[in-house]
Design an enzyme around this catalytic site. Structure first.
Site, mmCIF file in Angstrom:
data_model
loop_
_atom_site.group_PDB
_atom_site.id
_atom_site.type_symbol
_atom_site.label_atom_id
_atom_site.label_comp_id
_atom_site.label_asym_id
_atom_site.label_seq_id
_atom_site.Cartn_x
_atom_site.Cartn_y
_atom_site.Cartn_z
ATOM 1 N N TYR A 40 42.757 27.596 56.287
ATOM 2 C CA TYR A 40 44.016 27.467 55.585
ATOM 3 C C TYR A 40 45.250 27.380 55.449
ATOM 4 C CZ TYR A 40 39.938 31.549 54.748
ATOM 5 O OH TYR A 40 39.273 32.321 54.190
ATOM 6 N N HIS A 98 33.008 29.975 60.047
ATOM 7 C CA HIS A 98 33.909 29.555 58.902
ATOM 8 C C HIS A 98 32.274 29.697 57.798
ATOM 9 C CE1 HIS A 98 37.223 29.765 56.225
ATOM 10 N NE2 HIS A 98 36.243 29.917 56.139
HETATM 11 N N1 NAP Z 1 34.896 33.432 55.635
HETATM 12 C C1 NAP Z 1 35.063 32.795 53.810
HETATM 13 O O1 NAP Z 1 35.189 31.369 53.142
HETATM 14 C C2 NAP Z 1 35.911 33.326 52.904
HETATM 15 C C3 NAP Z 1 35.937 32.756 51.732
HETATM 16 C C4 NAP Z 1 36.862 33.358 50.592
HETATM 17 C C5 NAP Z 1 37.381 34.064 51.510
HETATM 18 N N2 NAP Z 1 37.855 34.637 52.233
HETATM 19 C C6 NAP Z 1 38.277 35.703 53.418
HETATM 20 O O2 NAP Z 1 38.670 36.492 52.375
HETATM 21 C C7 NAP Z 1 39.859 37.534 51.214
HETATM 22 C C8 NAP Z 1 40.151 37.804 49.939
HETATM 23 O O3 NAP Z 1 39.508 36.304 48.855
HETATM 24 P P1 NAP Z 1 40.476 36.224 47.974
HETATM 25 O O4 NAP Z 1 42.017 36.268 48.151
HETATM 26 O O5 NAP Z 1 39.554 34.703 48.238
HETATM 27 O O6 NAP Z 1 39.739 36.753 46.872
HETATM 28 P P2 NAP Z 1 40.255 38.610 46.071
HETATM 29 O O7 NAP Z 1 40.348 39.592 46.875
HETATM 30 O O8 NAP Z 1 38.994 38.671 46.078
HETATM 31 O O9 NAP Z 1 41.152 38.512 45.051
HETATM 32 C C9 NAP Z 1 41.879 37.827 45.439
HETATM 33 C C10 NAP Z 1 42.228 37.717 43.991
HETATM 34 O O10 NAP Z 1 42.809 38.531 42.927
HETATM 35 C C11 NAP Z 1 43.704 38.995 42.277
HETATM 36 N N3 NAP Z 1 44.165 40.710 43.077
HETATM 37 C C12 NAP Z 1 44.277 41.342 44.789
HETATM 38 N N4 NAP Z 1 44.558 42.343 44.321
HETATM 39 C C13 NAP Z 1 44.834 43.042 42.653
HETATM 40 C C14 NAP Z 1 45.003 43.960 41.403
HETATM 41 N N5 NAP Z 1 45.176 44.999 42.653
HETATM 42 N N6 NAP Z 1 45.245 43.920 40.458
HETATM 43 C C15 NAP Z 1 45.514 42.818 39.724
HETATM 44 N N7 NAP Z 1 45.144 41.683 41.131
HETATM 45 C C16 NAP Z 1 44.286 41.909 42.499
HETATM 46 C C17 NAP Z 1 45.083 38.352 43.337
HETATM 47 O O11 NAP Z 1 46.331 38.487 42.718
HETATM 48 P P3 NAP Z 1 47.556 38.018 42.630
HETATM 49 O O12 NAP Z 1 48.463 37.807 44.308
HETATM 50 O O13 NAP Z 1 47.923 37.996 41.423
HETATM 51 O O14 NAP Z 1 47.677 39.835 43.116
HETATM 52 C C18 NAP Z 1 44.292 37.327 43.676
HETATM 53 O O15 NAP Z 1 44.015 36.657 42.270
HETATM 54 C C19 NAP Z 1 40.177 35.863 51.078
HETATM 55 O O16 NAP Z 1 41.859 35.998 51.731
HETATM 56 C C20 NAP Z 1 39.748 35.022 52.782
HETATM 57 O O17 NAP Z 1 41.093 36.070 54.234
HETATM 58 C C21 NAP Z 1 36.645 33.752 53.690
#
Ligand code: NAP
Length: 268
Positions: A40, A98
Site C-alpha cells: 500500500y 498478502h
Molecule cells: N488482503 C487483500 O488483498 C485486500 C484487498 C483489498 C482490500 N483489502 C483491505 O480491505 C479494506 C477495505 O477494502 P476497500 O477499501 O478496497 O473497499 P471497501 O471498504 O469495500 O469500500 C471502500 C469504498 O467505499 C466507500 N465508502 C465507505 N464507507 C462508505 C459509506 N458509509 N457510504 C458511502 N460510501 C462509503 C469509500 O468511499 P469514501 O472514501 O468516499 O467514503 C470507498 O470508495 C482495504 O482498505 C484494505 O485494508 C485487502
C-alpha cells in the site's frame, strides 16, 4: 485461539495526507484496529498518524501484509522489520501473506515457514494468510498448523459470499476477515440492501457491515470521509433480522472485484 478485532480500518489506496487524515479521524472516532500492507506504500504515514494520535500502542491492533517480492527466506523477515520501522513499533499484532502468488518462484512451504519464524522472533504476535482458497489454506495448515493461522483475509461481500471457503475455514477454526465488504461501494446502491437500510433507519454500508459481523466475520472498511468512518463504526450496534439476513444471502452473484494476474487463485 486467534484474537482478531471485529472492526478495523482499511487503508488500501489511501496515500500521503489522505491516509494520515483517515487514520487520525478513525482513531479519534474509536477505531483501534488498522489494516495496512507493504504494497500500500503507506505504512510510514500510518505510523506517523498513530504516533501523533497519542493512542497507546497496547490499545491498538496493527495488521500488515508481506508483499510477494519478499516471500523468500532471506527477504521476508528483513521486510517485516522494515515495516515495523515504518509503523514505529517493535511488533505488529498480525502479519499476513498478502497473495498466494503460486508462480513467483518461492514455495508456500518456504514463505509460511519464514512467517512462522517471524512470529517466533516476536516480530508479530499472530500470523495468517490472505486470498488463500481451500487448497492453499490446507497447504498452509500443513506447514505451520491450523492453530498458527489466525485468519484468512478474503474478498467477501453480499455479492461474493465465498461460502464454501468460509465453511472450510470455520470448520478448521480459522477466523474469517472480510475485505471489500462494501464491494468498493457497489453494494451500497443495491435495492435490497437499500430497502433493509430504510426499514432499519440505517445506511446501506451499515447493513452490509452488520450482515458480515453477524456471520462472525471481521470487517475493515475504508473511507476518506470522517462521516462515513463514524457511521460505519455504528454497524456494530445494528441488529438485522433472520429475514434481512436471508434476503442478503440471496444477493450472491460471484461478484469478484479483485483478481490480480499471477497472484490470485480461483475461489472455490
Ligand atoms: N488482503 C487483500 O488483498 C485486500 C484487498 C483489498 C482490500 N483489502 C483491505 O480491505 C479494506 C477495505 O477494502 P476497500 O477499501 O478496497 O473497499 P471497501 O471498504 O469495500 O469500500 C471502500 C469504498 O467505499 C466507500 N465508502 C465507505 N464507507 C462508505 C459509506 N458509509 N457510504 C458511502 N460510501 C462509503 C469509500 O468511499 P469514501 O472514501 O468516499 O467514503 C470507498 O470508495 C482495504 O482498505 C484494505 O485494508 C485487502
Amino acid at each position: 485461539m486467534s484474537n482478531i478485532p471485529a472492526f478495523g480500518l482499511g487503508t488500501f489506496r489511501l496515500q500521503g495526507q489522505v491516509v494520515i487524515d483517515s487514520v487520525r479521524n478513525g482513531l479519534e472516532l474509536g477505531y483501534r484496529a488498522i489494516d495496512t500492507a507493504q504494497i500500500y506504500g503507506n505504512e510510514a504515514e500510518v505510523g506517523e498518524a498513530i504516533a501523533a494520535s497519542g493512542v497507546a500502542r497496547d490499545d491498538l491492533f496493527l495488521t500488515t501484509k508481506i508483499w510477494v517480492d519478499h516471500y523468500s527466506r532471506e527477504k521476508l523477515i528483513p521486510s517485516l522489520k522494515d515495516s515495523l520501522h515504518k509503523l514505529r513499533t517493535d511488533a505488529v499484532d498480525l502479519t499476513l501473506i498478502h497473495w498466494p502468488a503460486p508462480n513467483n518462484g518461492v514455495s508456500l512451504d518456504e514463505f509460511m515457514s519464514a512467517l512462522a519464524e517471524a512470529k517466533q522472533q516476536g516480530l508479530t504476535k499472530q500470523i495468517g494468510v490472505s486470498n488463500f482458497n481451500i487448497e492453499l489454506t490446507k497447504q498452509a495448515i500443513a506447514v505451520v498448523g491450523k492453530d498458527n493461522i489466525a485468519t484468512n483475509q478474503i474478498e467477501l461481500s453480499p455479492y461474493l459470499q465465498n461460502r464454501k471457503l468460509v465453511d472450510f475455514l470455520q470448520q478448521a477454526g480459522i477466523h474469517v476477515t472480510s475485505y471489500m465488504t462494501l464491494a468498493y461501494g457497489k453494494v451500497l446502491g443495491d435495492p435490497v440492501i437499500r430497502a433493509i437500510a430504510e426499514r432499519r433507519h440505517a445506511t446501506p454500508a451499515q447493513v452490509a457491515l452488520a450482515w458480515a459481523l453477524r456471520l462472525g466475520y471481521s470487517v475493515i472498511p475504508s473511507s476518506t470521509k470522517r462521516e462515513n468512518l463514524a457511521s460505519n463504526l455504528l454497524a456494530q450496534t445494528l441488529e438485522l433480522s433472520d429475514d434481512d439476513m436471508a434476503q442478503i444471502a440471496a444477493l450472491e452473484r460471484n461478484g469478484r472485484e479483485v483478481s490480480p494476474e499471477g497472484l490470485a487463485a480461483q475461489w472455490d
